[in-house]
Every structure is written in C-alpha cells, then in structure tokens.
Design a protein around this motif. Structure first.
Motif, PDB file in Angstrom:
ATOM      1  N   SER A   2       0.831  -1.207   0.000  1.00  0.00           N
ATOM      2  CA  SER A   2       0.000   0.000   0.000  1.00  0.00           C
ATOM      3  C   SER A   2       0.856   1.244   0.000  1.00  0.00           C
ATOM      4  CB  SER A   2      -0.892   0.023   1.246  1.00  0.00           C
ATOM      5  OG  SER A   2      -1.813  -1.036   1.242  1.00  0.00           O
ATOM      6  N   ASN A   3       0.263   2.331  -0.453  1.00  0.00           N
ATOM      7  CA  ASN A   3       0.886   3.653  -0.336  1.00  0.00           C
ATOM      8  C   ASN A   3       0.315   4.306   0.906  1.00  0.00           C
ATOM      9  OD1 ASN A   3       2.411   3.524  -2.726  1.00  0.00           O
ATOM     10  ND2 ASN A   3       0.608   4.068  -3.923  1.00  0.00           N
ATOM     11  N   ILE A   4       1.203   4.622   1.843  1.00  0.00           N
ATOM     12  CA  ILE A   4       0.793   5.197   3.115  1.00  0.00           C
ATOM     13  C   ILE A   4       1.342   6.609   3.224  1.00  0.00           C
ATOM     14  CG2 ILE A   4       0.926   4.999   5.628  1.00  0.00           C
ATOM     15  CD1 ILE A   4       1.343   1.961   5.227  1.00  0.00           C
ATOM     16  N   ASN A  32       5.439  -1.633   2.710  1.00  0.00           N
ATOM     17  CA  ASN A  32       4.653  -0.598   2.034  1.00  0.00           C
ATOM     18  C   ASN A  32       5.528   0.561   1.608  1.00  0.00           C
ATOM     19  OD1 ASN A  32       1.748  -1.561   2.813  1.00  0.00           O
ATOM     20  ND2 ASN A  32       2.907  -1.609   4.719  1.00  0.00           N
ATOM     21  N   SER A  76      -2.740   9.559  -4.203  1.00  0.00           N
ATOM     22  CA  SER A  76      -2.226   8.203  -4.450  1.00  0.00           C
ATOM     23  C   SER A  76      -2.165   7.357  -3.181  1.00  0.00           C
ATOM     24  CB  SER A  76      -0.840   8.278  -5.091  1.00  0.00           C
ATOM     25  OG  SER A  76       0.071   8.902  -4.206  1.00  0.00           O
ATOM     26  N   ASP A  78      -3.359   4.927  -0.226  1.00  0.00           N
ATOM     27  CA  ASP A  78      -4.346   3.912   0.144  1.00  0.00           C
ATOM     28  C   ASP A  78      -4.718   4.059   1.619  1.00  0.00           C
ATOM     29  OD1 ASP A  78      -4.230   2.339  -2.388  1.00  0.00           O
ATOM     30  OD2 ASP A  78      -2.163   2.012  -1.746  1.00  0.00           O
ATOM     31  N   ILE A  79      -3.725   4.498   2.399  1.00  0.00           N
ATOM     32  CA  ILE A  79      -3.886   4.659   3.846  1.00  0.00           C
ATOM     33  C   ILE A  79      -3.330   6.023   4.238  1.00  0.00           C
ATOM     34  CG2 ILE A  79      -3.219   3.782   6.127  1.00  0.00           C
ATOM     35  CD1 ILE A  79      -2.765   1.025   4.769  1.00  0.00           C
ATOM     36  N   ARG A 111      -8.054   7.566  -3.655  1.00  0.00           N
ATOM     37  CA  ARG A 111      -8.358   6.136  -3.588  1.00  0.00           C
ATOM     38  C   ARG A 111      -8.259   5.604  -2.162  1.00  0.00           C
ATOM     39  NH1 ARG A 111      -2.957   3.979  -6.687  1.00  0.00           N
ATOM     40  NH2 ARG A 111      -1.677   3.752  -4.827  1.00  0.00           N
ATOM     41  N   LYS A 113      -8.628   4.165   1.404  1.00  0.00           N
ATOM     42  CA  LYS A 113      -9.495   3.112   1.935  1.00  0.00           C
ATOM     43  C   LYS A 113      -9.411   2.992   3.450  1.00  0.00           C
ATOM     44  CE  LYS A 113     -10.832   1.700  -2.113  1.00  0.00           C
ATOM     45  NZ  LYS A 113     -11.525   2.753  -2.729  1.00  0.00           N
ATOM     46  N   LYS A 114      -8.265   3.404   4.032  1.00  0.00           N
ATOM     47  CA  LYS A 114      -8.056   3.197   5.463  1.00  0.00           C
ATOM     48  C   LYS A 114      -7.447   4.425   6.116  1.00  0.00           C
ATOM     49  CE  LYS A 114      -7.322  -1.736   4.766  1.00  0.00           C
ATOM     50  NZ  LYS A 114      -6.404  -2.867   4.942  1.00  0.00           N
ATOM     51  N   LEU A 178       0.757  -3.900   8.588  1.00  0.00           N
ATOM     52  CA  LEU A 178       0.102  -3.525   7.328  1.00  0.00           C
ATOM     53  C   LEU A 178       0.815  -4.175   6.164  1.00  0.00           C
ATOM     54  CD1 LEU A 178      -0.381   0.241   8.166  1.00  0.00           C
ATOM     55  CD2 LEU A 178      -2.078  -1.586   8.364  1.00  0.00           C
ATOM     56  N   LYS A 179       0.202  -5.134   5.575  1.00  0.00           N
ATOM     57  CA  LYS A 179       0.810  -5.870   4.459  1.00  0.00           C
ATOM     58  C   LYS A 179      -0.083  -5.845   3.247  1.00  0.00           C
ATOM     59  CE  LYS A 179       3.238  -8.795   7.641  1.00  0.00           C
ATOM     60  NZ  LYS A 179       3.479 -10.083   8.174  1.00  0.00           N
TER      61      LYS A 179
END
Length: 179
Positions: A2-4, A32, A76, A78-79, A111, A113-114, A178-179
């Motif tokens: 993921s991109n954090i 990540n 960009s 995700d988290i 995008r 999500k978290k 986080l995987k």
C-alpha cells in the motif's frame, strides 16, 4: 503493498509526535511505500468555506498555497495516518487547517481506503483524546473508511519524553502489521 501517507501535525521537528510517527513509518516501510508529510513544512491556509472549489475547474481552491502538493500526495494514498500532538483536546492547528481543506471535492478523486491515528498528549486524563476519536470515527463513517488502529500516548510533555515508552513499539508493530 500500500501507499501510506502520514500527516504529522507537530511543529517540533524531533518532538514526541514526530518520533511516534517515525516509529510507525519504520514498521510500515517493511511492506509498504511510506511518505511522511510534516505540515509544519507546508504553508497551508485555513479553509474559508467559500465553496469556490466546488465550481472551479479541477476543484482548484482560490488560495495559492502548498495544499496543492498535499492533495497530490493524498491522491495516491491507500492509507492516511493522522499524527498529532494534543494541546487542547484537538489536533494541532496546522493539521486542522489541512484537514479542513479536505472539504474540497477533490477528495472524491482519492483512492483512500483506510485511516490511522497517532496522538500524543501531556495530560494523563482518561478522556484526553475522546473528541479527536469521535471526529476520527465520524470521518470513517462518512467516507466508508476502515481503521487500521490507533496509538494514544498520555503523559508526554517535553521533547524526548516519549523515548523508551512502550507506545513506540506499539506504533512500530501497527505499521509492520500492514501488508
């Protein structure tokens, strides 16, 4: 993977909030892509509530500041992890300005999500973080986001007080999970 993006709301470069965020980032970077944004490094004006962004091309805000750079990084992600010192039962003013600027409909292009939460406060009060946690939950409900978890640190006032605290390991482990 993921991109954090971690939004650090402290103006102290090596303060307790930054150290907590760094510990989380080190764990998260195992699996990540992680980018930490210190809001103190960006000039971001508060939202004026004019709603010009709802009608302007590309949802551009009339204010010309560094928020455009932050939008690009968030686009960009995700988290997103919010990391803030707690001075008076809320996130820092600098971080709040960034959060309020997400009133812009450009957020609909993200995008995301978290969401995660890292908080540091000087007081030991059991309800120290309640108002922030409520806002966190309401944000997740409104946008349909999932929580990755939170690390809340009480009784940390002076720079470096967090060193050796078990919450640093907790933040690292949260990131590494986080995987």
């Amino acid at each position: 993977m993921s991109n954090i993006v971690i939004l650090v709301g402290s103006v102290r470069k090596n303060g307790n909030t930054a150290l907590l965020a760094q510990s989380f980032a080190e764990g998260a970077a195992l699996h990540n892509n992680v980018e930490t944004i210190s809001v103190a490094d960006h000039k971001t004006a508060p939202c004026t509530g004019c709603n010009a962004c709802f009608v302007r091309e590309g949802n551009a805000c009339f204010q010309k500041d560094d928020m455009t750079q932050i939008y690009e990084k968030l686009r960009s992600a995700d988290i997103v992890v919010i990391a803030s010192p707690v001075y008076f039962y809320g996130v820092s003013a600098q971080l709040k300005a960034v959060i309020d600027r997400l009133h812009n409909p450009i957020r609909n292009t993200f995008r995301l999500k978290k969401l995660g939460l890292l908080l540091v406060g000087a007081a030991d009060l059991p309800n120290l973080f309640d108002s922030i946690i409520m806002q966190y939950r309401m944000t997740m409900d409104y946008f349909g986001l999932e929580s990755i978890g939170s690390v809340l640190v009480r009784g940390v006032k002076n720079i470096g007080d967090i060193k050796g605290a078990p919450e640093l390991k907790e933040a690292y482990e949260l990131g590494a999970s986080l995987k």
